[in-house]
Structures are given as structure tokens and as C-alpha cells.
Design an enzyme around this catalytic site. Structure first.
Site, PDB file in Angstrom:
ATOM      1  N   CYS A 172     -18.373  21.762 -10.184  1.00  0.00           N
ATOM      2  CA  CYS A 172     -17.118  21.450  -9.492  1.00  0.00           C
ATOM      3  C   CYS A 172     -16.963  19.792  -9.639  1.00  0.00           C
ATOM      4  O   CYS A 172     -17.984  19.334  -9.469  1.00  0.00           O
ATOM      5  CB  CYS A 172     -16.953  21.952  -8.334  1.00  0.00           C
ATOM      6  SG  CYS A 172     -15.476  21.260  -7.324  1.00  0.00           S
ATOM      7  N   ASP A 304      -4.521  17.734 -10.023  1.00  0.00           N
ATOM      8  CA  ASP A 304      -5.865  17.794  -9.531  1.00  0.00           C
ATOM      9  C   ASP A 304      -6.847  17.471 -10.770  1.00  0.00           C
ATOM     10  O   ASP A 304      -6.288  17.105 -11.884  1.00  0.00           O
ATOM     11  CB  ASP A 304      -6.043  19.146  -9.519  1.00  0.00           C
ATOM     12  CG  ASP A 304      -7.023  19.761  -8.271  1.00  0.00           C
ATOM     13  OD1 ASP A 304      -7.955  18.839  -8.182  1.00  0.00           O
ATOM     14  OD2 ASP A 304      -7.210  21.003  -8.134  1.00  0.00           O
ATOM     15  N   ASN A 305      -8.226  17.295 -10.524  1.00  0.00           N
ATOM     16  CA  ASN A 305      -9.109  16.831 -11.417  1.00  0.00           C
ATOM     17  C   ASN A 305      -8.699  15.694 -12.295  1.00  0.00           C
ATOM     18  O   ASN A 305      -8.684  15.933 -13.506  1.00  0.00           O
ATOM     19  CB  ASN A 305      -9.106  18.103 -12.355  1.00  0.00           C
ATOM     20  CG  ASN A 305      -9.787  19.438 -11.663  1.00  0.00           C
ATOM     21  OD1 ASN A 305     -10.712  19.122 -10.921  1.00  0.00           O
ATOM     22  ND2 ASN A 305      -9.285  20.450 -11.887  1.00  0.00           N
TER      23      ASN A 305
END
Length: 897
Positions: A172, A304-305
Site C-alpha cells: 500500500c 488518491d495515491n
């Protein structure tokens, strides 16, 4: 169209919720033949291709046996109430959605391959449910900029494509984020150092499928969309097309994990697995593959990310939509990282019983197919380093025999130079040297000479955290005790927590300690500006029985952050009405209070503070048994004051350029909403990145007579070049049909009982005329009261509506308003005023100002009986209050929704 192969059919219309810019598919879909069929087998089960005996000796590691698990009690009241899970996993975002990591030492002890039981999980929402009998019929599409789009099933993949099996480490992007959150709060939840796992994945090369689809000239990206329905649409992201088609990259469409059907948390029945890249790109529950010219414009790909520049704060990030969309900040390949697993956190080595040496051990990984080339250990904070020994279990799979098949897939990675997996390192250190050291720190370097940095690069999302991993050594009586940086989730412990509690700055360049040779006080961290919500003089401890004795409407007590507040004195004055307080009586209201209330409201809290829950009371209040159960679906009334009720979105209709009507279905078709006229309900979504609740109050446009459905009119505040839009409204806009959200209520202090009779905070009042002033979506509570008054022919109440907007198309519910005014001439007038009208506009022009209010509202009438209802933007409400106050109107005659 005649189809020669059963795997292809006409491509269905893509869901409108997907945000990919792709051309329309061609009108026909030609058969593109077969490719390396594994066997002409009758596939009756998913395991049909897995026939090799367990007795075969292999030169590489096989996964440990997984454990029998069951549905855990905490999941029974969530949408994941069918998913079996291991109780050892540490929950990072509360009960739901399921985001977990294993205890670090348990993960390490399991070895190179991680079972499904301890594999980390990152879920943004509910797990899609797929029955075993339906797996082979699971469909996905390949579309976009391809000459041969296709619709295939999992059965097609098993029958018509070569199957491969090889180990891949997934990580992750938030791994080790808790360290960043201790230094300075990010927008992400607190991963420890176990957001990494490795399994044997079986599936089909993505490049094989894309080659058959024939990407067109100009295609540069491939987008993946899952079946998980989330607040901001389906989860989707993208990678470069050249990466997806490169065999050296090893991108796979996986249907097995360690020889077993995919676990629901890991994408059952089909997912993308991308070696060397962050886990967020490996989309689970795969439904669509779309080849495009540009990267995905899906909400989750953009927001996100990402690693934004370190100077951007969480507050500033909300106003920088173009920064979020900058692909330079998107994360793909993993960076180099490592961690110490032994000594474990709080492990003690008794000196008299200890061996002469201690074996320090841990893991390391890197991304992009690169290989960790060295792992270095320092006992003097970087002045000198020692090389640790590294083992690469992945290399054992390169020794597989020609034609070796494992779990139905060919094991053939001997030709591949890329490294897809973590490695393990160890170093024997004399205990005497550990006694002399303050800490032990490690860093890894990969074969591109990319090395872990000494210091943290803090960023707003807290991703890709990879500074030297530091374990502090404490000298206690006859023993050494080791302290890791943090513990995951809300678990206490770690030297970072201790340093921060001592008022020192973790980011001062010396891990919160003094610089070498410096004896003065370390640099203090910038004080956090927090409003105190407690009365420091209050020392009373309150038991769970005392709290529950005040869970009624007469003297409601409620809890925020473990502190107890008596809401009795504020029942009448609360802007949301008494129900806002009584609905929380006897409960933990932390989430709702902190989400909804302003800083001013928080500053008022010490006045109502009466004590602190005892530890046992807090544990009892937050226990699984104390959580409100889901309401009985057979109940007559949908809304509940003390529990959230889910409803399913069934349609979205455009009401204006920036407004939509959202229609939800209730638990059963004969169920009433249960909302009194003039009151509101609460709607709750969760931020998919942080799992933080987003809660807002709305007044639906459904009449009280509606049963089984609920309709809500919402103005959508979209992102602009200068600012980010509304979190809640954009999340609603992106909500896919079929998704559920939560409702609670009613709340509000005003209730129109009919025929001129009102109730305000429980006190009845007779009204002969309403003056209703609104703007934009502020029409919704006004409309509720107006419709109730005018639909009753025996109701004598007069109504004047003043509705302000920019342009005519911004006027919401205009058709309904005009019809009601036309049918009730002499009793109702509706006046519209536009600030930017076209030449053709025949109504009032300009903003609603003093002149309009003086002319149409005037001073209070001597006989009384007139009430002004106001709902609109804060600036408009302030103007109305100032102007009408100057005209002699008193507060008891003015009601602001």
C-alpha cells in the site's frame, strides 16, 4: 452479428458514472481468434486447471496453510457480513470499510509468502458479493481505443489463455504513514509498517489480452475499473499502456491467490495485479479495461495515491484542484523501503540471559522491477554503517523446471530480469554493542542506487513514507527494551508518540532530540491550534450507568471524545432543534458533532461539560455490543433519531446546470419517510481516502404522503480552476446508482402543523402569513412549508415567496412554484429576482436588497401573526437579518433554516 467464438458479444453501453474519455466502440465486434489454449477441458469449477499433486518436490517456497476463519461479530452489522476474516488483523479505519494490516512480527514470521489471513487489505467501501456458482460467468470488457473490443468472462480466460503463476509483493502506498501522522497530520489513516504482503498469483498476462484487442494509434494509457460502488463512483485508475504490454513488467489478470480462489477482500473473482507498483493501481473486482489517450480522470485516480509537494497543507490542498490533477505527482512505481521486524516493538532482552549476539532482522522492497542491492545498519545515527546479509526467496522460482505448472499456471520467470518481491535481511550484532548504542537504524538501496533518505518527506496524503527506519534502545534494569517509531491505527506506543508528547519536534533533523553537542532544549513543535471543549475545573468521573440514565428527552447527556456533556440547557436554543441533542442522548456523538459543528460551537462546549467517562464506561460505550443495531426493515417509519438507516440510490435527474434530484428507495415500498414538514434529515457518506464521515443536513422535496421513496434536491458545488468544490455534493454527484448511503433524523426546531399552526422548539404558535425568502437550493425547506399550506384548501395562511438567483435556469422548482401560485391567486405570490438576467427576462432584476425588502416585506404589521422564513447563502441570510432588523422585525418572528 455472427460470433465465431463464444467469448465475444456486443459491447453494452458503458455506465455513465465512469469517467474515462474514450471513443465510441465500433458497431460490430469481430472475432479475433484464440490464443494458446491450455486444454479443451470441461470447466465445471474454478479449480479445474489445478491438478498437480501436493507431493511434487519443488525448488521454491510454497505458501503456508491458511487458517479456517469465520465472519467476525464486528462485521455482522456491516455490508461485509458475508466475508470471513482473521481476528489477528489490525483494523485501521474502524469497523467498516475494512482496511487492515497484520501485526508486524506475525507477518514476518509467516515467511516469504503471506496467507490470505494476514495479507493487508485496502478497501474503500463494501466488498462486492460474488457467489461461487457465478464466478465463471463474471464478465469484463476491453474497450476504448482498440480495434477489437471484447466482452469476456472468467471462463474465457481459463479456457483460451495461457495461465501463469509467480510471486508478487503488493504494498500500500500508505505503508508507514503513521510516522507521518505523528510528525504532522495528513489526510490519510495510520498504516504501520505491515502494509506489505507477498503471495503466489495465478492468472493471465494482461499484455496477451491487449495484444488481441489491437490498441489503436494514439493509445497511451490503459484504465481499470472495479465493481466496488463508492461515494465518488466506481473505483478506477490507470497505468501506461506500454507498461501493461511489457512482459518484463508482468502485469497480470489474477484469479487465484496462493492456489485458492481469490478471497472476497482480495478481488474475488478477478483482479489486476501490477508488480512493482503501489497496490492502489491493482484494481480488484475487475469489470472494465479501457484503452485511452489520457490518464484516467476517475475521482480515485486524481484524489488518491499522490505525493503533493511538501509545502502544501491539508487546508491548502482543498483549494488546489489543478495540483491534484497534475500527473507529475501521481504514484506508480514503489520507492525503496525497509523496516526492522526483530527486535519487535517493546521486546526486552534480559542481559544476563542473552546470547552474545542478537540477530537484527527485517524486510526490504523496491519498485519498478528493480532489485534491493544492499541493506545497511547503523548504531551511531549514520556516522558508520554495516552491510546486512540479504536473502532473495524470489530467486528460487527461477530454478523451476521447464514446463513446471503450479496451481494451473506455468512457473517460468527464469528469463525475467525484473524483481517483483520483497527480500529479507539480517545482521548479527553483539549485545554489548547494542548496550552502548542509542538506537539502531536501517536503510536500503536498490540497483539504480536509489537509497532511503535520512529524513521524512512529509506530504498531505502521507504516502510513500520511507526514511531510515529507527528503533530506539532503552537501558532498563538488567535488560534492553526496543521501541519502534509507531504502532498502527490508534494503538499507543512508539518513540515518535513519546517525543511528540514531550513537546519536541520530530522533524527537527535529529528525531526530536538535541543536535550532537547541543544541551539546550530541543526545538519545540509548533503548537496545534485546537479549541478546548472541556472545563478544566471539572474532575467528575461518570459511569456507564449514570450516562444511560440520561438517554431520554428531558435531560439528555451525550459524549464527545470521551467527555460527557449535559444538553438540557441547550434544548431550546439549539439551531438544529431539540431532536439534534435528544437523538444523541446516552450515545457517543463524536463523529457527528465534530463533522457538523463549527469552531464557534466547539468553543461553547465547556459550558455544558459535566465530566469524563471512566475507562470502563468508555470501553462499554464503544464496544460492539453497544453500537446501535441496524433498524428493523419491517418498521413503518424510515427515519430514526438514534441510528442511521441505509437507502439505495435509484436515479439522478438534472434539475439545473448544477443541481440534481437524487431518488432513493427505502427498506420496503410501504414505508413512510417520517419527516415533519419544515424539518431536515442528515445524510452521511464517507471520504474514500480517509474514511472520515461527511455529514450534511438536507430537506427532501418528497411530500409526506410519499412512501417507499425519498427525493432530495441538491446543488452540486463543482471544482473550479481556483477552488475545490463541495466534498458532500461532489461525492453525491459521483455516487453510482445502486449505492447506499445513510440517513438519520428528523432534526430541526420548526414544524408546520397545518392551517397556520406552527411548532418552534415544541412551542405552538399561530401564523396567518408567511414571508419566505430564499436563494438557490434554499428553496427546499421553503417549498416543503409552502406546499403543505397551499395543498390544504381549508388552510387560510397567506404566503409571499421572494426567490433570488443569478439567471433564470438557476431557479429551482420554478414550474411547481408557478403552478401553486397560479392555483392559489390571492393567497400566494411568488417573486423571482435575478442578478444577471437576459434581456428577455420580465421579472425583478438585481440582488435582493434593502429596497426589495422594504417594498415587499415592509415593517411588522401591528396585528402580528406574520413569520419570516429564510434559507440561503450565509451572506444573504446576514443581509436579510440586518435589513429586517432595521425595519423593526424581532428575532422571534425571523426563522433561519
Amino acid at each position: 452479428m455472427e460470433v465465431m467464438s463464444p467469448m465475444f458479444s456486443s459491447l453494452v453501453e458503458p455506465p455513465s458514472s465512469l469517467h474515462f474519455s474514450v471513443p465510441s466502440p465500433p458497431p460490430t465486434m469481430p472475432d479475433i481468434g484464440s490464443h494458446q489454449k491450455t486444454a479443451d477441458v470441461d470447466i465445471q469449477s474454478h479449480d479445474a486447471l489445478d491438478s498437480e499433486p501436493d507431493t511434487i518436490e519443488r525448488p521454491y517456497p510454497l505458501p503456508p496453510k491458511s487458517r479456517p476463519n469465520q465472519v467476525l461479530p464486528e462485521d455482522l452489522k456491516t455490508p461485509d457480513n458475508f466475508v470471513e476474516r482473521d481476528p489477528r488483523l489490525i483494523r485501521l479505519t474502524g469497523i467498516h470499510p475494512f482496511n487492515v494490516e497484520a501485526p508486524l512480527t506475525d507477518l514476518y514470521d509467516e515467511g516469504f509468502l503471506t496467507t490470505k489471513d494476514l495479507h493487508y487489505v485496502r478497501n474503500h467501501g463494501p466488498v462486492p458479493r460474488v457467489e461461487d456458482a457465478d464466478m465463471l460467468n463474471w464478465e469484463f470488457t476491453i474497450e476504448g481505443l482498440v480495434s477489437k473490443p471484447a466482452k469476456l468472462t472468467l471462463r474465457d480466460l481459463l479456457r483460451d489463455y495461457e495461465q501463469l503463476t509467480y510471486p508478487i509483493t503488493l504494498v500500500c502506498a500508505g505503508n508507514r504513514r503513521k510516522e507521518q501522522n505523528m510528525a504532522r497530520k495528513t489526510k490519510g489513516f495510520s498504516w504501520g509498517a505491515a502494509g506489505v504482503s507477498t503471495s503466489l498469483w495465478t492468472g493471465v498476462s494482461l499484455g496477451d489480452l491487449l495484444a488481441r484487442a489491437c490498441p489503436q494509434r494514439g493509445a497511451r494509457y490503459v484504465c481499470f475499473e472495479g465493481a466496488d460502488k463508492l461515494p465518488n463512483g466506481y473505483y478506477a485508475t490507470s497505468i501506461k499502456l506500454s507498461w501493461a504490454m511489457d512482459p518484463e513488467r508482468g502485469v497480470m489478470m489474477a484469479h487465484k491467490m496462493n492456489g485458492e480462489v481469490l478471497h472476497p477482500d482480495h478481488g474475488k473473482p478477478l483482479r489486476i495485479v501490477i508488480p512493482g507498483q503501489i497496490g492502489g493501481r491493482s484494481v480488484k473486482w475487475l469489470k472494465r479495461i479501457v484503452v485511452t489517450r489520457e490518464p484516467s480522470d476517475n475521482w480515485y485516480h486524481i484524489y488518491d495515491n499522490r505525493v503533493l509537494p511538501t509545502m502544501i497543507t491539508p487546508e491548502a490542498s482543498a483549494k488546489l484542484p489543478e495540483v491534484w490533477k497534475d500527473e507529475r505527482y501521481a504514484i506508480y512505481d514503489l520507492n525503496t523501503n525497509s523496516a526492522v521486524c526483530y527486535p519487535a516493538h517493546d521486546e526486552r532482552v534480559v542481559l544476563q540471559e542473552a546470547e552474545e549476539v542478537y540477530r537484527v532482522r527485517g524486510y526490504a522492497y523496491t519498485g519498478g522491477g528493480r532489485r534491493v542491492g544492499r541493506l545497511e545498519v547503523t548504531l551511531d545515527q549514520g556516522r558508520s554503517w554495516e552491510l546486512a546479509n540479504i536473502t532473495y526467496p524470489e530467486d528460487e522460482y527461477r530454478k523451476a523446471a521447464d514446463g513446471d505448472v503450479l496451481y494451473g499456471g506455468r512457473v517460468d520467470i527464469a528469463w525475467r530480469d525484473s524483481s517483483f518481491c520483497w527480500c529479507f535481511w539480517e545482521l548479527d550484532i553483539a549485545v554489548a554493542r547494542l548496550q552502548e548504542a542509542k538506537d539502531v537504524m536501517v536503510r536500503a538501496m536498490d540497483d539504480s542506487m536509489s537509497i532511503q533518505p535520512r529524513d521524512m518527506y512529509w506530504s498531505v496524503m502521507g504516502m510513500m513514507n520511507n526514511p531510515w527506519f529507527r528503533v530506539v534502545i532503552h537501558k532498563e534494569e538488567g535488560a534492553l527494551r526496543f521501541e519502534h517509531p509507531t504502532q498502527p491505527a490508534n494503538m499507543p506506543g512508539g518513540w515518535m508518540e513519546r517525543v511528540k508528547a514531550g513537546g519536541r519536534n520530530i522533524l527537527n533533523g535529529f528525531w526530536g532530540e538535541n543536535a550532537p553537542g547541543q544541551e539546550e532544549k530541543a526545538v519545540e513543535a509548533e503548537p496545534v491550534k485546537e479549541i478546548s471543549m472541556v472545563d478544566e475545573k471539572i474532575t467528575r468521573k461518570i459511569t456507564i450507568d449514570e450516562l444511560r440514565a440520561h438517554d431520554g428527552e428531558e435531560d439528555p447527556w451525550f459524549v464527545v471524545n470521551g467527555e460527557v456533556y449535559d444538553g438540557t440547557k441547550f434544548l431550546e436554543g439549539h439551531p438544529g432543534g431539540a431532536a439534534s441533542i435528544t437523538g444523541a442522548a446516552g450515545q457517543d456523538a463524536t463523529e457527528e458533532f465534530l463533522t457538523i459543528h463549527s469552531e464557534n460551537a466547539k468553543a461553547m462546549m465547556p459550558t455544558y461539560h459535566i465530566g469524563t467517562l471512566t475507562p470502563s464506561a468508555l470501553a462499554a460505550l464503544t464496544s460492539k455490543e453497544s453500537q446501535p443495531s441496524l433498524p428493523d426493515k419491517s418498521r413503518t417509519v424510515f427515519l430514526q433519531t438514534k441510528s442511521w438507516s441505509p437507502a439505495t440510490l435509484t436515479s439522478k435527474e438534472k434539475a439545473s446546470p448544477d443541481s440534481k434530484v437524487f431518488t432513493f428507495t427505502l427498506d420496503h415500498p410501504s414505508q413512510y419517510i417520517g419527516l415533519p414538514v419544515g424539518q431536515h434529515l442528515m445524510m452521511r457518506l464517507r471520504d474514500p481516502s480517509t474514511n472520515e464521515a461527511i455529514i450534511r443536513a438536507y430537506t427532501p422535496i418528497s411530500p409526506p404522503s410519499d412512501i417507499g421513496i425519498l427525493r432530495v434536491l441538491v446543488k452540486i458545488y463543482y471544482d473550479t480552476l481556483d477552488t475545490c468544490g463541495g466534498r458532500m455534493t461532489q461525492a453525491l454527484d459521483a455516487l453510482p446508482v445502486g449505492q447506499t448511503i445513510d440517513f438519520k433524523g428528523p432534526v430541526g426546531k420548526f414544524n408546520y402543523l397545518g392551517r397556520g399552526l406552527c411548532s418552534i422548539n415544541g412551542r405552538e404558535r399561530k401564523v396567518r402569513k408567511f414571508v419566505m425568502i430564499c436563494a438557490g437550493s434554499g428553496i427546499t425547506p421553503i417549498f416543503q412549508v409552502l406546499r403543505a399550506a397551499l395543498s390544504d384548501k381549508e388552510d387560510p395562511t397567506e404566503c409571499l415567496v421572494l426567490d433570488g438567483n443569478r439567471v433564470e435556469e438557476d431557479i429551482l422548482m420554478k414550474k411547481e412554484l408557478d403552478e401553486m401560485a397560479g392555483e392559489n391567486r390571492g393567497r400566494c405570490r411568488v417573486l423571482y429576482s435575478l442578478s444577471r438576467p437576459l434581456e428577455s427576462w420580465k421579472g425583478l432584476r438585481g440582488r435582493m436588497d434593502r429596497g426589495l425588502f422594504e417594498r415587499e416585506v415592509g415593517r411588522p404589521e401591528k396585528e402580528g401573526g406574520v413569520m419570516v422564513l429564510v434559507c440561503g447563502p450565509e451572506a444573504m441570510e446576514g443581509s436579510v437579518k440586518a435589513v429586517l432588523g432595521g425595519l423593526g422585525w424581532v428575532e422571534e418572528d425571523l426563522l433561519f433554516f
